[in-house]
Design a protein around this motif. Structure first.
Motif, PDB file in Angstrom:
ATOM      1  N   THR A 129       0.808  -1.220   0.000  1.00 21.20           N
ATOM      2  CA  THR A 129       0.000   0.000   0.000  1.00 21.20           C
ATOM      3  C   THR A 129       0.842   1.271   0.000  1.00 21.20           C
ATOM      4  O   THR A 129       0.514   2.212  -0.734  1.00 21.20           O
ATOM      5  CB  THR A 129      -0.980  -0.012   1.194  1.00 21.20           C
TER       6      THR A 129
ATOM      7  N   SER B 274       1.782   1.947  -3.485  1.00 15.52           N
ATOM      8  CA  SER B 274       0.630   2.437  -4.236  1.00 15.52           C
ATOM      9  C   SER B 274       0.360   3.906  -3.922  1.00 15.52           C
ATOM     10  O   SER B 274       0.078   4.711  -4.820  1.00 15.52           O
ATOM     11  CB  SER B 274      -0.605   1.601  -3.914  1.00 15.52           C
TER      12      SER B 274
ATOM     13  N   ARG C 114       0.420   7.028  -6.483  1.00 16.12           N
ATOM     14  CA  ARG C 114      -0.800   7.812  -6.649  1.00 16.12           C
ATOM     15  C   ARG C 114      -0.474   9.300  -6.464  1.00 16.12           C
ATOM     16  O   ARG C 114      -0.940  10.159  -7.221  1.00 16.12           O
ATOM     17  CB  ARG C 114      -1.861   7.375  -5.637  1.00 16.12           C
TER      18      ARG C 114
ATOM     19  N   HIS D 132      -7.069   6.464   2.000  1.00 16.87           N
ATOM     20  CA  HIS D 132      -6.668   5.098   1.696  1.00 16.87           C
ATOM     21  C   HIS D 132      -7.118   4.157   2.803  1.00 16.87           C
ATOM     22  O   HIS D 132      -7.092   4.505   3.985  1.00 16.87           O
ATOM     23  CB  HIS D 132      -5.147   5.008   1.556  1.00 16.87           C
TER      24      HIS D 132
ATOM     25  N   HIS E  61      -7.695  -0.412  -1.438  1.00 20.03           N
ATOM     26  CA  HIS E  61      -6.611  -1.336  -1.772  1.00 20.03           C
ATOM     27  C   HIS E  61      -6.936  -2.781  -1.401  1.00 20.03           C
ATOM     28  O   HIS E  61      -6.240  -3.697  -1.826  1.00 20.03           O
ATOM     29  CB  HIS E  61      -5.329  -0.920  -1.052  1.00 20.03           C
TER      30      HIS E  61
ATOM     31  N   ILE F  77      -8.109  -1.397  -7.014  1.00 23.26           N
ATOM     32  CA  ILE F  77      -6.835  -1.775  -7.635  1.00 23.26           C
ATOM     33  C   ILE F  77      -6.894  -3.104  -8.376  1.00 23.26           C
ATOM     34  O   ILE F  77      -5.912  -3.507  -8.984  1.00 23.26           O
ATOM     35  CB  ILE F  77      -5.711  -1.829  -6.586  1.00 23.26           C
TER      36      ILE F  77
ATOM     37  N   GLU G 182      -5.024  -0.329 -11.751  1.00 24.03           N
ATOM     38  CA  GLU G 182      -4.117  -1.361 -11.263  1.00 24.03           C
ATOM     39  C   GLU G 182      -2.844  -0.733 -10.706  1.00 24.03           C
ATOM     40  O   GLU G 182      -2.412   0.334 -11.136  1.00 24.03           O
ATOM     41  CB  GLU G 182      -3.755  -2.333 -12.391  1.00 24.03           C
ATOM     42  N   ASN G 183      -2.220  -1.433  -9.764  1.00 22.75           N
ATOM     43  CA  ASN G 183      -1.036  -0.916  -9.082  1.00 22.75           C
ATOM     44  C   ASN G 183       0.251  -1.098  -9.881  1.00 22.75           C
ATOM     45  O   ASN G 183       1.329  -1.220  -9.310  1.00 22.75           O
ATOM     46  CB  ASN G 183      -0.865  -1.607  -7.724  1.00 22.75           C
TER      47      ASN G 183
ATOM     48  N   GLY H 196       3.243   1.218  -9.229  1.00 20.84           N
ATOM     49  CA  GLY H 196       3.870   1.132  -7.920  1.00 20.84           C
ATOM     50  C   GLY H 196       4.671  -0.122  -7.676  1.00 20.84           C
ATOM     51  O   GLY H 196       5.145  -0.362  -6.574  1.00 20.84           O
ATOM     52  N   SER H 197       4.849  -0.936  -8.720  1.00 16.04           N
ATOM     53  CA  SER H 197       5.470  -2.240  -8.509  1.00 16.04           C
ATOM     54  C   SER H 197       6.976  -2.240  -8.676  1.00 16.04           C
ATOM     55  O   SER H 197       7.636  -3.217  -8.347  1.00 16.04           O
ATOM     56  CB  SER H 197       4.859  -3.259  -9.478  1.00 16.04           C
TER      57      SER H 197
ATOM     58  N   LEU I 109       1.316  -7.028  -5.812  1.00 12.25           N
ATOM     59  CA  LEU I 109       1.979  -5.892  -6.454  1.00 12.25           C
ATOM     60  C   LEU I 109       3.138  -6.353  -7.335  1.00 12.25           C
ATOM     61  O   LEU I 109       3.381  -5.793  -8.410  1.00 12.25           O
ATOM     62  CB  LEU I 109       2.483  -4.932  -5.372  1.00 12.25           C
TER      63      LEU I 109
END
Length: 387
Positions: free
Chosen positions: A17, A20, A24, A99, A122, A161, A182-183, A186-187, A302
């Motif tokens: 998270t 993410s 964001r 969040h 999330h 997500i 989708e995340n 952030g991966s 993720l």
């Protein structure tokens, strides 16, 4: 817009998270917005134009907070609420963006200020209760379910997500716009060719050693027991294969190491512990196959998006946690059994067609899950919020 964002997590820490949330915020600031992030007193400060981090007071006797629900979150969220209220009453904002369980704080502040609220979902809160070992407390799951419905109902937009969360929101039959983002952003970064050589040297592995790589947390729902059992079967046909485990808290790593020793597999498994996010691409470059053995849950891990970008064959259990992103064209999907997962790993390491699977995975990441697509979906969410 000037946005008050509420994040009930340690920010920044290299886990789901917070990753993410970071991306964001990056998307919002790239679109010209500014963000005041109210978060826990733990985590590493991040310098980003347009972002101000405001930390809540640290409660006594709480030095850290783990992943998922815990009693430590009760005093942390209480103090987080007071900090968010102080910011809301002393600063002019155009929107509230919350969040996870921070949505409960966000909807109250949005109503107080008369501003629109966006809920960044999330995970499903009642599902968290089950995934993290509180399944017997049915009253707690019911309470979290009621809170989740209220947060969605009182929001003007909900970001989800993964497809499963989108279905969860739609099942409530509430007139709230839902946007799937989708995340992927952030991966983490994709690997650079050749960087894995140093990783192999540091692990004492030759260029010819087949490496099966796992990255991520060591929580129970990740299915690590299934993975260890599967590797025992893999090494019967490929004795040189090595499983490299990247991640886990020190106590979790020690528990996993003992489990591997009990299985007689200590020679075939290497634990690195947690590594900085910037090192992960080199580990991906060193790998011949990537694994995600999740046995429960429905959120997409993720790491799957970073796995896709690596161009390496992915072996994953054929469960919705994976199949809402992966399919048989871009991955090797297996039953959630040791024998089935072992067959998938052997195929990834020996079948020449696995190279094409990895190439198609990278193509998917570069189109559907690109950084540009992530920013555009974020822009659209705020466009709907303003309407």
């Amino acid at each position: 817009m000037h946005i008050l964002m509420i994040a009930p997590e340690p920010f920044f820490e290299p886990r789901g998270t917070p990753f993410s949330e970071f991306h964001r915020i990056r998307a919002l600031t790239s679109l010209g917005h500014t963000v005041d992030l109210v978060t826990y007193p733990f985590g590493k400060d991040v310098n980003m134009p347009g972002l101000r981090i405001v930390r809540s007071i640290k409660p006594p006797f709480v030095s850290r907070v783990g992943i998922g629900p815990s009693w430590a979150k009760v005093p942390l969220d209480t103090l987080l609420s007071l900090t968010a209220l102080r910011m809301a009453l002393t600063t002019k904002y155009d929107a509230i963006h919350s969040h996870e369980e921070g949505g409960a704080i966000g909807i109250v502040l949005a109503a107080l200020l008369g501003k629109p609220h966006l809920y960044d979902m999330h995970s499903s809160l009642p599902q968290q209760i089950t995934n993290f070992g509180y399944g017997n407390a049915k009253w707690l799951a019911s309470l979290f379910g009621w809170v989740e419905r209220l947060m969605i109902k009182r929001s003007q937009v909900v970001i989800v997500i993964c497809e499963d969360l989108e279905d969860t929101v739609k099942a409530l039959d509430l007139p709230v716009p839902t946007i799937l983002i989708e995340n992927a952003a952030g991966s983490g970064a994709e690997p650079s060719e050749g960087t894995g050589q140093a990783v192999r040297m540091s692990l004492g592995l030759s260029d010819e050693t087949p490496i099966v790589l796992y990255t991520g947390t060591f929580e129970a729902y990740q299915g690590l027991g299934l993975l260890f059992d599967a590797m025992g079967l893999v090494r019967k046909s490929l004795p040189d294969a090595r499983l490299v485990m990247v991640g886990g808290e020190p106590a979790q790593v020690e528990t996993a190491r003992q489990a591997v020793d009990t299985l007689g597999q200590s020679e075939g498994v290497i634990f690195t512990g947690q590594r900085p996010a910037e090192e992960i691409p080199a580990y991906l470059d060193a790998a011949n196959a990537l694994v995600s053995p999740r046995s429960s849950g429905t959120n997409t891990p993720l790491k799957i998006y970073q796995y896709l970008r690596s161009g390496r064959p992915i072996v994953a259990t054929r469960l919705r946690t994976h199949t809402q992103v992966l399919n048989d064209d871009v991955s090797i999907l297996t039953p959630a059994t040791a024998s089935g997962f072992a067959e998938g790993i052997v195929r990834a390491l020996t079948d020449p067609a696995a190279t094409d699977i990895g190439r198609r995975a990278r193509d998917l990441a570069n189109t559907k899950y690109s950084d540009e697509a992530f920013v555009e979906k974020t822009r659209r969410a705020y466009e709907v919020l303003l309407r």
